[in-house]
Write an enzyme that holds these catalytic residues in place. Structure first.
Site, PDB file in Angstrom:
ATOM      1  N   ASP A   1       1.402   5.819  -6.622  1.00  0.00           N
ATOM      2  CA  ASP A   1       1.854   6.219  -7.903  1.00  0.00           C
ATOM      3  C   ASP A   1       2.412   7.734  -7.967  1.00  0.00           C
ATOM      4  OD1 ASP A   1       2.137   5.416 -10.819  1.00  0.00           O
ATOM      5  OD2 ASP A   1       0.595   7.121 -11.201  1.00  0.00           O
TER       6      ASP A   1
ATOM      7  N   GLU B   1       6.076   5.606  -5.165  1.00  0.00           N
ATOM      8  CA  GLU B   1       7.028   5.571  -6.441  1.00  0.00           C
ATOM      9  C   GLU B   1       7.750   6.867  -6.522  1.00  0.00           C
ATOM     10  OE1 GLU B   1       6.529   4.982 -11.324  1.00  0.00           O
ATOM     11  OE2 GLU B   1       5.022   5.808 -10.063  1.00  0.00           O
TER      12      GLU B   1
END
Length: 611
Positions: free
Chosen positions: A323, A352
């Protein structure tokens, strides 16, 4: 009596000095990096001098301004699987307490484990919204209780619900499962998403136990599938036990206290950026409830690295999705990533990197020539193709061809593939848990869904599906994240219909599922799609044609994004068609001759296996 009292006082003092937490809770023998940093936490524990049994060398002992922590680095080189004993003594050399510590045996071939790659189809699910396999754990003494009436609350989905529906996922054509975080997130509200973790060594009890997660991993592997963990390096939750008693002031970024990120990730490489802008991107908190971790602190970096490796070994993981990768300290996150891939050379990690320019995204992929200009290497094997996502978010409503609209947007995305060190290791998707729902954006237009799925199924990279899309699920981002994270129908007792079974699906759900299953099941064994080269042609009248090919096979894809049928001559595509005479459409089974004109219906796609 006095003697009894003395014994009681001694035993009380002994108990008081015990370590409340030891992390990692155990480790493994025979790791590539033999140095292990063990964190001990307990009231006043730093006053004692530690040692370890078995002639295991203590390389370093770090004590911080917080007397409740001590970090002990030992050298496990050539130490076999065994039970060690840490001993803590006072200034007089008297033992105050001991703590057993286990070095476990690794699985055979653990270091060489294979990971997800372009042969896979990844299914992204949010466990709280997928299926409630065990209603008994819905609350489990945690701060936020389950309430399906609250669109942003806990709904009760869990690991057991995933396990019970693995056959459904396998039948869909998925080969890998990416679940949003399952570790404890004990906040009083909005905790279901899991990105504000409060204990990174413990599965949230509303999802199940650590043992349940191991069982999920084992059940996935029985089906020849893979398990990807959603890992968060950038931040924890404000209710994390360690944030409430920080090991050191510099464990999180302080301003002092809270300051929010400016979210301008370009400052990470912009040579013209001011220092303060770069600082607020990297060091600013994502939101106030998520303290920003300081990866430039060696203690923090080692803690995060070992936690990640521990989960790989413990749960037999097949990959990570990381993330907010590009919000981390760029040097620290590169060290974290390299340490993991040094331990596991074939382990895939997708980051990400939510940016809107291929040059900027490619900066973050391992061995980027662009990043090399600044002598930087993230060592990150894979990034997410957000520019393709940007294109498909509107392109299927652009019916009229123009210089830069319609299928030209999709074509233009692939013209920049030369920027990426490894185009086969890009994650391609039309939506995820943070974006608008495709079926909402396009008003549940099945033809447009077919084109989008066909696109990500046949271009380079690793396709990722978002749960529920395969049954036509929608959701309005404008109503908040809760609405794009709806419950899967049939995942809860009493649901009106059960989309997990063929007999329980509505007509629309069946239409979507059958198409998606056929498409991605076909893709499973198509090496030409997994690793073949791509040849594409400038769109004409909003029709986009491209080929995937290798020495053995060629697939031709024709996508008509206009509202009218299109007929075209095949001669223009001779370079791709070569000596092939016919093509069989994967979706309908019909054969087309390649020596005559081809007609394609409006808003439709042909996937032709050439013969």
């Amino acid at each position: 009596m006095k003697r009894l009292l003395a014994v009681l006082l001694l035993s009380t003092a002994f108990a008081f000095a015990q370590a409340e937490r030891v992390e990692p809770p155990f480790w493994y023998a025979g790791m590539h990096n033999p140095e292990l940093q063990v964190m001990f936490y307990g009231k006043g524990i730093a006053q004692y001098t530690p040692s370890v049994s078995g002639n295991v060398p203590v390389k370093n002992v770090v004590k911080t301004e917080n007397p409740n922590y001590v970090f002990i680095t030992i050298d496990t080189r050539n130490v076999p699987p065994s039970d060690l004993v840490f001993t803590f003594k006072d200034t007089k050399g008297k033992t105050k307490f001991t703590r057993n510590y286990t070095l476990k045996q690794r699985r055979a071939g653990s270091a060489q484990r294979k990971s997800f790659d372009s042969s896979d189809v990844i299914y992204l699910l949010m466990p709280d919204r997928f299926a409630n396999g065990n209603p008994a754990n819905d609350n489990s003494g945690m701060a936020e209780k389950a309430s399906r009436a609250d669109i942003n609350g806990r709904h009760g989905g869990d690991i057991e619900g995933i396990i019970k529906n693995l056959d459904y996922l396998q039948g869909l054509g998925a080969t890998a499962i990416w679940s949003t975080p399952l570790c404890e997130d004990n906040h009083p509200a909005y905790s279901y998403h899991g990105y504000a973790q409060t204990d990174v060594y413990k599965i949230d009890p509303r999802y199940g136990t650590n043992e349940d997660y191991l069982r999920l991993s084992a059940e996935i592997k029985k089906r020849g599938m893979k398990l990807i963990m959603d890992y968060v390096t950038n931040h924890w939750g404000s209710e994390h036990w360690m944030y409430k008693d920080l090991p050191t002031y510099e464990w999180v970024h302080q301003f002092p206290g809270y300051a929010q990120s400016n979210y301008r990730m370009t400052t990470q490489f912009d040579t013209n950026a001011s220092d303060i802008d770069a600082k607020y991107c990297m060091d600013g908190w994502f939101v106030e409830s998520m303290p920003d971790l300081n990866q430039s602190n060696p203690l923090v970096l080692k803690y995060l690295t070992q936690n990640a490796i521990w989960w790989i070994e413990y749960a037999d993981l097949d990959g990570f999705r990381v993330d907010t990768y590009s919000y981390n300290d760029k040097e620290g996150i590169a060290k974290w990533t390299k340490a993991i891939t040094d331990e596991y050379p074939y382990f895939n990690i997708v980051g990400e990197v939510w940016m809107h320019d291929q040059a900027q995204m490619s900066y973050w992929q391992k061995d980027s020539k662009i990043a090399a200009i600044q002598s930087y290497n993230s060592y990150l094997p894979s990034v997410m193709d957000f520019t393709l996502h940007d294109a498909v978010g509107g392109v299927f409503n652009e019916d009229k061809p123009s210089w830069d609209q319609g299928m030209q947007k999709v074509y233009d995305n692939f013209t920049n593939d030369f920027l990426y060190p490894n185009v086969n290791n890009l994650l391609v998707f039309v939506e995820n848990h943070d974006t608008g729902r495709f079926n909402h954006i396009y008003n549940s237009d099945f033809k447009k869904y077919q084109m989008a799925m066909a696109l990500i199924a046949t271009v380079r990279g690793i396709p990722q599906l978002y749960y529920g899309s395969e049954i036509g699920m929608a959701g309005d981002k404008g109503k908040g994240d809760g609405d794009i994270r709806r419950d899967m129908p049939g995942g809860w007792a009493g649901d009106a219909n059960n989309a997990f079974t063929a007999s329980g699906r509505t007509a629309q759900q069946k239409q979507y599922f059958d198409f998606t299953s056929k498409l991605f099941s076909w893709r499973k064994n198509k090496e030409v799609i997994h690793t073949g080269k791509m040849l594409h042609y400038l769109p004409w009248d909003n029709v986009y044609v491209y080929f995937r090919y290798n020495d053995k096979e060629t697939v031709m894809v024709v996508m008509n994004n206009s509202n009218e049928s299109r007929t075209f001559k095949t001669g223009r595509f001779a370079e791709g068609i070569k000596n092939y005479k016919t093509g069989k459409d994967v979706l309908t089974g019909k054969s087309l001759t390649l020596v005559n004109d081809i007609t394609i219906e409006p808003k439709s796609v042909l996937i032709l296996e050439l013969n």
